[in-house]
Scaffold this motif. Structure first.
Motif, PDB file in Angstrom:
ATOM      1  N   THR A 307       0.798  -1.220  -0.114  1.00 36.05           N
ATOM      2  CA  THR A 307       0.084   0.051   0.142  1.00 36.05           C
ATOM      3  C   THR A 307       0.901   1.394  -0.199  1.00 36.05           C
ATOM      4  OG1 THR A 307       0.016  -0.016   2.600  1.00 36.05           O
ATOM      5  CG2 THR A 307      -1.935  -1.110   1.251  1.00 36.05           C
ATOM      6  N   GLY A 308       2.186   0.812  -0.046  1.00 40.26           N
ATOM      7  CA  GLY A 308       3.086   2.402   0.080  1.00 40.26           C
ATOM      8  C   GLY A 308       3.587   2.429   1.403  1.00 40.26           C
ATOM      9  N   GLY A 309       4.796   3.070   1.506  1.00 45.41           N
ATOM     10  CA  GLY A 309       5.190   3.450   3.109  1.00 45.41           C
ATOM     11  C   GLY A 309       6.202   2.503   3.456  1.00 45.41           C
ATOM     12  N   LEU A 310       6.652   2.533   4.716  1.00 48.68           N
ATOM     13  CA  LEU A 310       7.471   2.053   5.448  1.00 48.68           C
ATOM     14  C   LEU A 310       6.950   1.001   6.544  1.00 48.68           C
ATOM     15  CD1 LEU A 310      10.723   1.483   5.919  1.00 48.68           C
ATOM     16  CD2 LEU A 310      10.418   3.481   7.693  1.00 48.68           C
ATOM     17  N   ALA A 311       7.285  -0.305   6.759  1.00 47.15           N
ATOM     18  CA  ALA A 311       6.610  -1.092   7.520  1.00 47.15           C
ATOM     19  C   ALA A 311       7.145  -0.604   9.132  1.00 47.15           C
ATOM     20  CB  ALA A 311       7.072  -2.396   7.454  1.00 47.15           C
ATOM     21  N   HIS A 401       3.899   7.197   3.509  1.00 46.84           N
ATOM     22  CA  HIS A 401       2.782   6.510   2.901  1.00 46.84           C
ATOM     23  C   HIS A 401       2.155   7.582   2.390  1.00 46.84           C
ATOM     24  CE1 HIS A 401      -1.267   4.964   2.386  1.00 46.84           C
ATOM     25  NE2 HIS A 401      -0.932   3.695   2.860  1.00 46.84           N
ATOM     26  N   PRO A 402       1.442   7.490   0.997  1.00 47.90           N
ATOM     27  CA  PRO A 402       0.875   8.548   0.452  1.00 47.90           C
ATOM     28  C   PRO A 402       0.044   9.356   1.169  1.00 47.90           C
ATOM     29  CG  PRO A 402       1.181   6.799  -1.036  1.00 47.90           C
ATOM     30  CD  PRO A 402       1.404   6.146   0.473  1.00 47.90           C
ATOM     31  N   ASP A 403      -0.861   8.456   2.024  1.00 48.01           N
ATOM     32  CA  ASP A 403      -1.920   9.367   2.680  1.00 48.01           C
ATOM     33  C   ASP A 403      -1.262  10.304   3.848  1.00 48.01           C
ATOM     34  OD1 ASP A 403      -3.729   7.556   1.488  1.00 48.01           O
ATOM     35  OD2 ASP A 403      -4.000   6.562   3.534  1.00 48.01           O
ATOM     36  N   LEU A 404      -0.126  10.500   3.962  1.00 46.66           N
ATOM     37  CA  LEU A 404       0.559  11.590   4.753  1.00 46.66           C
ATOM     38  C   LEU A 404       0.430  13.056   4.006  1.00 46.66           C
ATOM     39  CD1 LEU A 404       3.396  10.050   6.677  1.00 46.66           C
ATOM     40  CD2 LEU A 404       1.304  10.686   7.466  1.00 46.66           C
ATOM     41  N   ARG A 405       0.210  13.023   2.728  1.00 43.90           N
ATOM     42  CA  ARG A 405       0.059  14.340   2.089  1.00 43.90           C
ATOM     43  C   ARG A 405      -1.155  15.091   2.570  1.00 43.90           C
ATOM     44  NH1 ARG A 405       2.759  15.061  -2.696  1.00 43.90           N
ATOM     45  NH2 ARG A 405       3.632  13.243  -3.513  1.00 43.90           N
ATOM     46  N   ARG A 406      -0.996  16.295   2.889  1.00 37.78           N
ATOM     47  CA  ARG A 406      -1.809  17.533   3.377  1.00 37.78           C
ATOM     48  C   ARG A 406      -1.672  18.680   2.620  1.00 37.78           C
ATOM     49  NH1 ARG A 406      -3.132  13.309   5.274  1.00 37.78           N
ATOM     50  NH2 ARG A 406      -4.169  12.503   7.278  1.00 37.78           N
ATOM     51  N   SER A 407      -2.652  19.254   2.208  1.00 30.43           N
ATOM     52  CA  SER A 407      -2.462  20.452   1.387  1.00 30.43           C
ATOM     53  C   SER A 407      -2.313  21.584   2.297  1.00 30.43           C
ATOM     54  CB  SER A 407      -3.744  20.767   0.617  1.00 30.43           C
ATOM     55  OG  SER A 407      -4.718  20.835   1.593  1.00 30.43           O
ATOM     56  N   ALA A 408      -2.560  21.530   3.637  1.00 27.91           N
ATOM     57  CA  ALA A 408      -2.289  22.734   4.321  1.00 27.91           C
ATOM     58  C   ALA A 408      -1.132  22.460   5.186  1.00 27.91           C
ATOM     59  CB  ALA A 408      -3.237  22.842   5.251  1.00 27.91           C
ATOM     60  N   ALA A 409      -0.395  21.568   5.089  1.00 27.32           N
ATOM     61  CA  ALA A 409       1.018  21.136   5.733  1.00 27.32           C
ATOM     62  C   ALA A 409       1.947  22.504   5.656  1.00 27.32           C
ATOM     63  CB  ALA A 409       1.608  20.142   5.612  1.00 27.32           C
TER      64      ALA A 409
END
Length: 800
Positions: A307-311, A401-409
């Protein structure tokens, strides 16, 4: 859209339009064709929402006050409305807010005729925490219900023909005296409930909000308010406070308080020079940690999850190897990835490997390496602090992981550092005061995630080294003021933030190229080692402790690592003598010599595998050892044993038995056992995201393009009548040649053209480009630009 707004934009200077493009970059992405298109785009709800989100609390207060005034409004009238709140207001503060609103095209007109731009009034709804007017609150109530309400709240019955029930209700609530009379009839509980809504939010949820209730039958505080029209049902379970009632409760004030100045920052005062030195030490440590992580993953890369990312297990192992907390290891990996130093590559399943850009990065000076990493952190659109949380589906979000993208970061990170930079030198602002300042600067962008991102930024800034002891450092300020062009460049290849690197350089410790060898088989590094010496010493010894000085310990295993890497004992001792300020202690010489004598006496090949030794007695000892039973050894010759196990298994087993074998190739040569460093292949440089805005030159070019398009749009000609008579006809080659001549000379031509229905039409064209079987030209008979299929053109003739 208002024509007056478009004309006002047209009257702005190029410098003012450029300022508009810089403050609202979405308006020139893509560049509008003309100023009418710019005005249309600036009035869309999405563009207005982004612009209003960028306003500070005072400027937003001015805009809200202007939206409640009749248009056009004069500057004195607006000032009187703002002064009604009881807060002193200097002329400079109001002028600055109005200038900003004009710059962002949210307001236009002179001071004696101020107007909000089209769409702003709707985008601000509800303004100042006020609810809708009475007419809107009771818009969907039945006339009979409003008649019953009027009967209960008015002192005299309505005369015939006085208007609809809703109009009469609006008239009643337009009188502040009527509202005060109704408020005086309320119980203390009902009055308290009303006061909760007075300053917003003006709506709430109530079960069965549309219930039929009269003043005489009201039993609860909410029913008292509903029966008198002080609250109105706007849905099955929602009620709203009418705007007229709220203004009476507020005693005519639009805002509870007006703060033209941001809240002050408070905290602990420290010595600025000490803070700079502390931040520099943290910056140096941060660079070294990223280098250690890349070296570690180059030799032993972790896998990429499906799913992407680091275990999680790989993150824990990395944190243990680097001797840092898990959140720090996740942050280091995220920044290295954002800087283009690591990427997924390798096998089909994928592994996290250093990129070729890492090799370029690690040989640069420490201050430049830090600038690359700090710029990548400042501008990346990811939130490393969220690593380890669970998403809405209760799934763990891993680092990388791709889900760590946040436009406001990126925006929150930049705004937080800007607040720290705005503090007095030496002041370490408290988290609460930073949050209060950010809430004032962006009141429409408040939320739990933004508070989290702010706290993440304060923690990460200390680790990166932009702050020291909570105080913004000098190199941190220089990083924050980097040009947009620098932040948009590739972090792995460009010379980013040169100002920050130059400020940091004098504060960094000078790398040392020597150690102090001690008799207890340890080496003390009195400071940060050079990269080459640090990597070699990390191979020859194990780190025992870190701090101001790093302690390395030599052991049999660490000496064997050097010998396995292809170096001899003499080369090892010579290198130690070269880099030690003290003589090589006798215990260390004995250790090196002892390991070297035993190293390589046994040689392992493939038979599947074999053991070769010049001393048959040693092989007899191996065969007699019980632990060798699982290896299934057999003698091939007095000096050779064979095994059905693999060469790697045989080497590991003999080492576990206390021997020091080396692997041997088919040619009988010793195989160097150093782990190969691996790199991710074909990884393009990662552009740093989340820039602060468009480049000024790009904005200026966009303004020039809009001006040129607007002139063409205003001077466009009316459609021209095509000549009469037979349509031009000519051979295909002559047609192509004539069109090419017209494009080259910039002349007009008359063509015959068959449309999609096969109807022959006559056109007068100004050809511009011919490619791919099509002609692009300005059609004077249609007053528009069209593309014409060349095979449909019947012929070409000159225009008389």
């Amino acid at each position: 859209m208002s024509d007056g707004f478009t004309e006002w934009l047209r009257s702005r200077t190029d410098e003012q339009l450029r300022a508009l493009a810089m403050s609202r970059p979405e308006l020139i992405t893509p560049v509008p064709a003309h100023l009418h298109g710019l005005a249309s785009r600036a009035s869309t709800p999405s563009a207005l929402g982004r612009a209003l989100d960028r306003l500070d609390r005072f400027t937003l207060t001015v805009a809200e006050s202007l939206s409640l005034e009749p248009e056009p409004t004069s500057l004195p009238a607006l000032r009187a409305t703002l002064l009604a709140s009881g807060t002193p207001l200097g002329p400079a503060a109001l002028s600055g807010a109005l200038d900003l609103l004009r710059t962002m095209a949210l307001m236009y007109g002179p001071d004696d005729a101020l107007r909000l731009a089209p769409g702003v009034r709707e985008a601000l709804d509800p303004p100042a925490g006020l609810g809708p007017p009475v007419a809107d609150v009771f818009r969907h109530h039945a006339p009979e219900a409003i008649e019953d309400l009027l009967t209960d709240i008015t002192e005299a019955p309505a005369a015939p023909g006085e208007g609809s029930p809703r109009d009469r209700l609006t008239t009643v609530f337009a009188e502040a005296g009527n509202i005060r009379r109704l408020l005086a009839e309320l119980s203390p509980a009902a009055q308290a409930a009303l006061n909760e809504l007075a300053w917003g939010p003006p709506s709430g949820r109530v079960p069965n909000a549309r219930r039929e209730v009269r003043v005489a039958t009201a039993q609860s505080p909410i029913e008292e308010l509903l029966a008198r029209g002080l609250l109105g049902a706007t849905g099955a379970e929602s009620v709203a406070l009418p705007r007229e009632v709220a203004m009476v409760l507020r005693e005519g004030r639009l805002h509870r308080e007006i703060s033209p100045e941001p809240p002050p920052l408070d905290g602990i005062t420290r010595d600025q020079a000490l803070a700079d030195r502390t931040a520099a030490a943290q910056a140096f440590t941060f660079v070294r940690l990223v280098e250690e992580l890349c070296e570690l993953w180059g030799a032993d890369p972790p896998g990429v999850l499906r799913t992407g990312g680091l275990a999680v297990r790989d993150l824990k192992r990395t944190a243990q190897r680097l001797d840092v907390p898990e959140w720090t290891a996740a942050f280091l990996a995220e920044v290295a990835h954002a800087a283009g130093l690591i990427a997924s590559g390798g096998t089909v399943d994928g592994e996290w490997l250093p990129t070729p850009a890492y090799d370029t990065w690690r040989v640069r000076p420490a201050e430049n390496r830090w600038a690359v990493l700090a710029t990548a952190w400042l501008t990346m659109d990811r939130a490393p602090g969220l690593a380890g949380i669970r998403d809405e589906r209760d799934r763990l979000v891993n680092a990388l992981h791709p889900d760590l993208r946040r436009s406001a970061a990126a925006e929150v990170r930049t705004r937080t550092l800007a607040v720290l930079a705005a503090a007095e030198p030496g002041l370490a602002p408290s988290t609460e005061s930073v949050l209060d300042r950010l809430a004032w600067e962006r009141p429409r962008r408040r939320g739990t995630h933004r508070m989290e991102f702010t706290e993440f930024t304060l923690r990460e800034a200390e680790l990166v080294g932009t702050t020291g002891l909570g105080v913004m450092s000098g190199h941190g300020r220089a990083l924050l003021t980097s040009t947009p062009a620098a932040t948009a460049a590739s972090a792995a290849t460009a010379s980013t933030a040169p100002g920050a690197a130059e400020v940091l350089a004098p504060l960094l410790p000078e790398p040392v190229d020597h150690v102090l060898l001690q008799a207890d088989l340890t080496a003390i590094a009195p400071g940060p080692l050079t990269s080459e010496l640090g990597r070699w010493l990390g191979l020859a010894a194990d780190i025992e402790s870190k701090g101001g000085a790093t302690v390395y310990r030599f052991s049999e295993d660490s000496i064997r690592r050097v010998l396995d890497a292809g170096q001899s004992a003499d080369e090892l001792l010579i290198r130690l003598e070269r880099h030690s300020t003290t003589p090589v202690p006798q215990p260390l010489r004995y250790l090196v010599g002892d390991v070297a004598r035993r190293h390589g006496r046994l040689r392992v090949g493939t038979a599947s595998a074999y053991v070769r030794c010049d001393d048959p007695a040693v092989l007899e000892e191996v065969l007699a050892d019980r632990r060798a039973g699982a290896l299934r050894l057999r003698r091939l010759a007095p000096t050779v044993l064979a095994s059905k196990t693999s060469r790697a298994t045989l080497v590991d087993a003999l080492r576990a038995m206390g021997y020091a074998p080396v692997a041997e190739s088919l040619e009988g040569d010793v195989m160097v056992a150093r782990a190969d460093t691996r790199r991710a292949e074909n990884v393009p440089p990662r552009p740093v995201t989340g820039g602060t805005g468009p480049d000024p030159e790009v904005a200026a070019a966009a303004v020039r393009a809009i001006r040129a398009g607007d002139i063409a749009h205003q001077t466009r000609t009316e459609p021209r009548q095509a000549p009469g008579g037979a349509l031009p006809r000519s051979p295909a080659t002559a047609t192509i040649s004539a069109l090419q001549d017209a494009i080259r000379q910039g002349t007009r031509v008359w063509i015959g053209y068959l449309d999609s229905q096969g109807q022959a039409t006559s056109r007068i064209l100004e050809p511009a480009r011919m490619e791919g079987g099509y002609l692009t030209a300005y059609d004077e008979t249609r007053a528009a630009i069209h593309r014409f299929a060349l095979h449909r053109i019947t012929g070409v003739a000159d225009v008389n």
